[in-house]
Write a protein that holds these residues in place. Sequence first.
Motif, PDB file in Angstrom:
ATOM      1  N   GLN A  94      16.173 -13.315  -4.715  1.00 63.63           N
ATOM      2  CA  GLN A  94      16.565 -12.475  -3.582  1.00 63.63           C
ATOM      3  C   GLN A  94      15.584 -12.678  -2.433  1.00 63.63           C
ATOM      4  O   GLN A  94      14.371 -12.621  -2.624  1.00 63.63           O
ATOM      5  CB  GLN A  94      16.553 -10.998  -3.986  1.00 63.63           C
ATOM      6  N   LYS A  95      16.126 -12.922  -1.246  1.00 65.80           N
ATOM      7  CA  LYS A  95      15.295 -13.040  -0.054  1.00 65.80           C
ATOM      8  C   LYS A  95      14.874 -11.649   0.390  1.00 65.80           C
ATOM      9  O   LYS A  95      15.659 -10.711   0.348  1.00 65.80           O
ATOM     10  CB  LYS A  95      16.079 -13.687   1.077  1.00 65.80           C
ATOM     11  N   LYS A  96      13.640 -11.560   0.844  1.00 66.61           N
ATOM     12  CA  LYS A  96      13.191 -10.296   1.412  1.00 66.61           C
ATOM     13  C   LYS A  96      13.626 -10.232   2.866  1.00 66.61           C
ATOM     14  O   LYS A  96      13.587 -11.232   3.576  1.00 66.61           O
ATOM     15  CB  LYS A  96      11.680 -10.172   1.306  1.00 66.61           C
ATOM     16  N   ARG A  97      14.031  -9.080   3.282  1.00 65.38           N
ATOM     17  CA  ARG A  97      14.423  -8.853   4.673  1.00 65.38           C
ATOM     18  C   ARG A  97      13.232  -8.285   5.419  1.00 65.38           C
ATOM     19  O   ARG A  97      12.426  -7.543   4.876  1.00 65.38           O
ATOM     20  CB  ARG A  97      15.600  -7.882   4.750  1.00 65.38           C
ATOM     21  N   GLU A  98      13.149  -8.643   6.677  1.00 66.68           N
ATOM     22  CA  GLU A  98      11.996  -8.267   7.485  1.00 66.68           C
ATOM     23  C   GLU A  98      12.451  -7.607   8.786  1.00 66.68           C
ATOM     24  O   GLU A  98      13.372  -8.085   9.437  1.00 66.68           O
ATOM     25  CB  GLU A  98      11.205  -9.543   7.779  1.00 66.68           C
ATOM     26  N   VAL A  99      11.781  -6.515   9.127  1.00 68.87           N
ATOM     27  CA  VAL A  99      12.046  -5.818  10.378  1.00 68.87           C
ATOM     28  C   VAL A  99      10.732  -5.765  11.152  1.00 68.87           C
ATOM     29  O   VAL A  99       9.689  -5.452  10.590  1.00 68.87           O
ATOM     30  CB  VAL A  99      12.570  -4.388  10.128  1.00 68.87           C
ATOM     31  N   GLU A 107       8.778  -5.270   5.195  1.00 67.38           N
ATOM     32  CA  GLU A 107       9.634  -6.103   4.350  1.00 67.38           C
ATOM     33  C   GLU A 107      10.221  -5.273   3.218  1.00 67.38           C
ATOM     34  O   GLU A 107       9.562  -4.395   2.673  1.00 67.38           O
ATOM     35  CB  GLU A 107       8.831  -7.254   3.734  1.00 67.38           C
ATOM     36  N   LYS A 114      13.949  -5.457   0.201  1.00 70.15           N
ATOM     37  CA  LYS A 114      15.060  -6.259  -0.320  1.00 70.15           C
ATOM     38  C   LYS A 114      16.269  -6.231   0.603  1.00 70.15           C
ATOM     39  O   LYS A 114      17.057  -7.163   0.625  1.00 70.15           O
ATOM     40  CB  LYS A 114      15.453  -5.779  -1.717  1.00 70.15           C
ATOM     41  N   ASP A 115      16.424  -5.126   1.352  1.00 69.11           N
ATOM     42  CA  ASP A 115      17.545  -5.051   2.293  1.00 69.11           C
ATOM     43  C   ASP A 115      17.055  -4.489   3.629  1.00 69.11           C
ATOM     44  O   ASP A 115      16.015  -3.855   3.705  1.00 69.11           O
ATOM     45  CB  ASP A 115      18.699  -4.205   1.726  1.00 69.11           C
ATOM     46  N   LEU A 116      17.832  -4.764   4.669  1.00 70.15           N
ATOM     47  CA  LEU A 116      17.432  -4.378   6.028  1.00 70.15           C
ATOM     48  C   LEU A 116      17.311  -2.871   6.207  1.00 70.15           C
ATOM     49  O   LEU A 116      16.417  -2.389   6.907  1.00 70.15           O
ATOM     50  CB  LEU A 116      18.422  -4.933   7.045  1.00 70.15           C
ATOM     51  N   ASP A 171      14.005  -1.061   7.522  1.00 72.51           N
ATOM     52  CA  ASP A 171      14.055  -0.294   8.765  1.00 72.51           C
ATOM     53  C   ASP A 171      13.579   1.136   8.544  1.00 72.51           C
ATOM     54  O   ASP A 171      12.822   1.680   9.347  1.00 72.51           O
ATOM     55  CB  ASP A 171      15.477  -0.319   9.330  1.00 72.51           C
TER      56      ASP A 171
END
Length: 82
Positions: free
Chosen positions: A6-11, A50, A52-54, A58
Motif C-alpha cells: 500500500q502506498k502512503k498518501r501525503e498531505v 502521511e 494510508k489514505d488521504l 488530512d
Amino acid sequence: MNNQKQKKREVKKEIFLHASKANGISLIKNLLNNLDVKYLAAGKYLITSEAKDLKTADNNLKIILEEIAKKAKQQDVEFAIK
C-alpha cells in the motif's frame, strides 16, 4: 491475493510563523518540535502528514495545525496557513 504494498498518501501545507520577541527562534523551534517540517524561507515552513489514505492524512494535519495555532497564540507568535 493482494500482495501489493500500500502506498502512503501525503498531505502538505505551507505555514507562516513569525516571532518578534528576542527568543523568537527558540519559540518557533519549540512549536515545530517532533514534526515533519521543512524550512522554505524566512518564516515559511512546509508541514507534511502521511497516512494510508488521504482523509486520515488530512485529518491528522488539521489536528497538528490546530495545536500549533493554539500554542502560537499562547506564546505570542504570528501563525498563518498559506
